[in-house]
Structures are given as structure tokens and as C-alpha cells.
Design an enzyme around this catalytic site. Structure first.
Site, short mmCIF file in Angstrom:
data_model
loop_
_atom_site.label_atom_id
_atom_site.label_comp_id
_atom_site.label_asym_id
_atom_site.label_seq_id
_atom_site.Cartn_x
_atom_site.Cartn_y
_atom_site.Cartn_z
N LYS A 71 0.95 -1.16 0.17
CA LYS A 71 -0.01 -0.04 -0.07
C LYS A 71 0.97 1.25 -0.18
O LYS A 71 1.65 1.32 0.87
CB LYS A 71 -0.92 0.08 1.37
N SER A 146 -9.65 1.38 2.73
CA SER A 146 -8.96 2.40 1.90
C SER A 146 -7.73 1.53 1.10
O SER A 146 -7.09 2.06 0.18
CB SER A 146 -8.25 3.52 2.70
N SER A 170 -10.03 -0.74 7.02
CA SER A 170 -9.32 -0.48 5.42
C SER A 170 -8.53 -1.84 5.03
O SER A 170 -8.19 -1.98 4.03
CB SER A 170 -8.31 0.58 5.67
#
Length: 482
Positions: A71, A146, A170
């Protein structure tokens, strides 16, 4: 597609070369990226350097030659880290986050940085400054957020495993929306050093994968005390594989009425009904429990998280690094830089958090929220005296369409209603694929008490052996039309 253990076996038998495997996954990335936009950066030059370095290392390393996507809010030396924000668009970190260093030391290759909601603020990966990520199962729908990019790339088979971060769901929400496994560890188990902070008391790094044993392997590598992180726990790390495959017969599994009765769609419940049959086959005892303070979790989270975001994001002022807009005076430079550098959702949360922390409102909002947070934590502690595992839907709804909720922040926030309590309490949780409704994935969430990842993975593995979707992949959109 193979498990990490199978790939390691091929390496040890000299039946596979690192370059062959990396080229295979780079081709997958090239095939899928025009449709889903899971990656922000694929650093081909750095990949070449990593391959050359790995080939000199012993093949018995736990992650020898394994490609991992990360990420893009986790610092990677010599590879841009943007947090999907214009304000950090050209930022290249001078060092690796602790988790990246541990992955590399154990033989992993960082194959790319994945898309996310800007500064990890969102539930759909639509808030990225560089465009949304799309769900591989239906490119008209969101992958969750996210960590949508990290989930989507594993779902599409672009990589075998990936790393994300979880502040209020997330990791688990996108895992549910894309049909993969996502683990949010106990707060403090995995170092946050080098994770760009959103809400420091809630953020935690964790893995995505397709098999529980793959997730366990990644956790084995990245977990452990780090003196560079003041919130890191000195908890002794066990062998996360030792209980995999052991029976869970006789375990007590709690079903909190508050997470099953309110707002869960009929479609999700219909898929999860099958899990009750699985639990019976596993021989566990189902117990109804109550966590009454959970109804306040959403409100508490959006006070605490936005307050901490307001403080953490104050550093992006255009002075030290990142995006900067010149102006006639210092105050105007601050305003222009932050006004144009941050997206609308980030600005919304900064404003909410600044208000909650302001004079005259701190006691009424932030202080009260921390007290309710303690109540939620205590209720979980009491519940785990009665049960071994707590179960809930991961998401109350199916993956929704792109743009469907982006203009309604409250509806967007409600998608995290099942996952947020875990972060407030600091306990570990995992989202497992539970089935499909009209070819849209549905996830189920398992929770356990502090630092009991061993127990959590044991239960998840037992469930996986009865309900295994690891070999089910979405097809390329261009092939769906032919």
C-alpha cells in the site's frame, strides 16, 4: 496460481527461477491494470535490482523470491510513496519502513505500490488523487477501501500476497469486497514505523492473501517488537503455523446481536447463512452475546480518527517536503498548499478533527469519545471471557457501484460499521471469503482477544478447509465480453 509454500518448494527444487516468477506476475499486472488500476507505481528498475540481490541470497529464506505489493502509504526507499495525494506526489523516502525492511531481509521482492483512498481516508478507494481502483469482479463497482489497491491486486492474481493498513476496516472491508483474506493484527503487534500516520492510536499494518497459511507466513515475518515505534509491543511472537489444521471442536463462538440485526442487507445475510452450517460441522458452540456500546462506535471513531488526523496532517505545510504553492506571504502559502494539495475527503476530516479538538469542544467531543472507546474495549474483554471467537459480517452490504456513495459521506462511513469496533478495542480480526451473491464477493469477520492471532488463524484455517474460495478468480473484463 500457487500458494507461497508451493512457490518456495519450486525454488528449493530449482524448478523455478526468481525472474520467471516476477515476469509471470508483471505480465498479470500488464493484463489487469488497464481495467482495475490497483497499482500507482511498478518500479521496474528497482525490481531488477531486487532480483539481482535476491539471487545471491539463500533459498531457505521464508519469502525467497516472493513478489509482494505494498500500500502506497508505507515508506519504501528509492520508490515513491504518495499516499495517493497530490501533496506527496513526488516524495521518494530515504529509508524503508520496518515492515518493508523485514520483508526484504526475508527474501521478498517489492513489486509495486498500490492505490488507496488519499492518506487512507475512505472506504472505496475513490478518494485517490490518481483515480479510483475498480473491483476485479465487476469493474463498475468499488473494491472497498482504503486498501482497495492491495486487495484488488491479490483478487485479480496480479500478486500472491500484499500489505495494507487498517484504521477502521481498511484491510478487512476491501478483502470482503474482493473475495480475499485480510488480517488486521492486534494494535502494537506490527511496527508502524514508516507507515504514514492517519490516526496513530488506530492504524495497524496487516497482510492480504488467498490462503490462511500465506497470511500467517507474512504475519510471521512482519510481526515483532520495534524500538523505532513507541507503541510497539514486546509481546513474544509465537509460531503462527503451529495450530493450523488443529480441531476447533468445542470452541465457543459469539454472535453479537448488535452486529447482525441492524442494517445488514438481505443479500449478505443470505450468503452468510451457509456459514452457520459450517460452524455446526466444525462442532463449535454458538452463543448469542451483547456488546451494547458498539452502537456508539461509529460516532466515537469519527471523532478520535479525525482528531488524530488533524494533528498528524499538520506537518504537510509546504515547508519541509512535498507539494508547495508559492505565495506573497507565509500564511497564504500554507493556505494555498493545503487547499490545493489535499482532496475533499481529507480536508473534511481535518476540519472535523480540528473542531473536535478546539477550545470549548475538547471535553464535549474528544474526551467523551475516549471514555466510550474504553467502554467498548472492556465489553470485548468481558465477551472473550465467555467465548473464543466473535463472528460478524465484514460489511453490511455488497460492493457498491462507483460514484454511488461518494457524494454522501455518512452513507460511505456506514460501510465500516462492522469493522470499526475492532480498531477502537485494539483486538485482531480477519475477513474470510464466505461466498458470492450474483458473482459479488461477501466476507465474514472473525475476531479474537488481544495477541491471540494464533487462535484466530487456527479458526480461520478450519473455516477455510470447509469453505475454500482460494482458487476462484475473476476473469479479465475483455474476456467477459467475448
Amino acid at each position: 496460481m500457487r500458494t507461497l509454500k508451493e512457490l518456495k518448494d519450486l525454488y528449493s527444487k530449482n524448478e523455478l527461477k526468481v525472474r520467471e516468477l516476477i515476469d509471470f506476475y508483471l505480465k498479470k499486472i500488464e493484463e489487469w491494470e488497464p481495467f482495475i488500476h490497483a497499482f500507482l507505481i511498478v518500479p521496474y528498475n528497482e525490481i531488477e535490482k531486487q532480483i539481482s540481490e535476491i539471487e545471491k541470497k539463500p533459498k531457505n529464506l521464508p519469502l525467497y523470491g516472493i513478489p509482494i505489493a505494498v500500500k502506497d502509504n508505507i515508506l519504501t526507499k528509492n520508490i515513491r510513496t504518495t499516499c495517493a495525494s497530490k501533496i506527496l506526489e513526488n516524495f521518494t523516502p530515504p529509508y524503508d519502513a520496518t515492515v518493508i525492511r523485514r520483508l526484504k531481509d526475508n527474501g521478498a521482492i517489492i513489486i509495486g505500490k498500490t492505490n488507496l483512498d488519499e492518506f487512507a481516508m475512505g472506504s472505496s478507494t475513490e478518494n485517490s488523487a490518481f483515480g479510483p481502483t475498480k473491483n476485479p469482479w465487476d469493474i463498475e463497482r468499488v473494491p472497498g477501501g482504503s486498501s482497495g489497491g492491495s486487495a484488488a491486486c491479490v483478487s485479480a492474481g496480479e500478486v500472491p500476497v500484499s500489505i495494507g493498513s487498517d484504521t477502521g476496516g481498511s484491510i478487512r472491508l476491501p478483502a470482503s469486497f474482493t473475495g480475499v483474506i485480510g488480517l488486521k493484527p492486534t494494535y502494537g503487534l506490527v511496527s508502524r514505523y514508516g507507515l504514514v500516520a492517519f490516526a496513530s492510536s488506530l492504524d495497524q499494518i496487516g497482510p492480504f492473501g488467498r490462503r490462511v497459511e500465506d497470511v500467517a507466513l507474512i504475519l510471521q515475518v512482519i510481526a515483532g517488537y520495534d524500538p523505532m515505534d513507541s507503541t510497539s509491543s514486546p509481546y513474544e511472537i509465537p509460531n503462527y503455523f503451529e495450530n493450523l489444521g488443529k480441531s476447533v471442536k468445542g470452541w465457543k463462538v459469539g454472535f453479537p446481536e448488535e452486529l447482525w440485526q441492524k442494517g445488514v442487507s438481505e443479500e449478505v445475510l443470505r450468503v452468510l447463512d451457509k456459514s452457520f452450517d459450517i460452524f455446526k460441522d466444525l462442532g463449535v458452540e454458538i452463543i448469542e452475546i451483547s456488546l451494547p456500546s458498539i452502537e456508539y462506535a461509529l460516532s466515537v471513531y469519527y471523532i478520535i480518527a479525525t482528531s488524530e488526523a488533524s494533528s498528524n496532517l499538520a506537518r504537510y505545510d509546504g515547508v519541509k517536503y512535498g507539494y508547495r504553492e508559492e505565495a506573497e506571504d507565509l500564511i497564504s502559502m500554507y493556505k494555498n498548499t493545503r487547499g490545493h494539495g489535499f482532496g475533499s475527503e481529507v480536508k473534511r476530516r481535518i476540519i472535523l478533527g480540528t473542531y473536535a479538538l478546539s477550545a470549548g469542544y475538547y471535553d464535549a467531543y474528544y474526551l467523551k469519545a475516549t471514555k466510550v472507546r474504553n467502554l467498548i474495549r472492556k465489553e470485548f474483554e468481558e465477551a472473550f471471557k465467555k467465548v473464543d471467537i466473535i463472528v460478524s459480517p465484514t460489511s453490511p452490504i455488497l460492493p457498491f457501484k462507483l460514484g454511488e456513495k461518494i457524494s454522501d459521506p455518512l452513507q460511505m462511513y456506514l460501510t465500516d460499521i462492522m469493522t470499526i469496533p475492532v480498531n477502537l478495542a485494539g483486538i485482531p480480526a480477519i475477513s474470510m471469503p464466505a461466498g458470492f451473491y450474483n458473482n459479488l464477493p461477501v466476507g465474514i469477520q472473525f475476531m479474537s482477544t488481544f495477541f491471540s492471532e494464533n487462535r484466530l488463524l487456527q479458526f480461520a484455517y478450519a473455516y477455510q478447509e470447509m469453505m475454500d474460495f482460494s482458487s476462484k478468480y475473476p476473469t479479465l473484463p475483455q474476456k467477459r465480453r467475448t
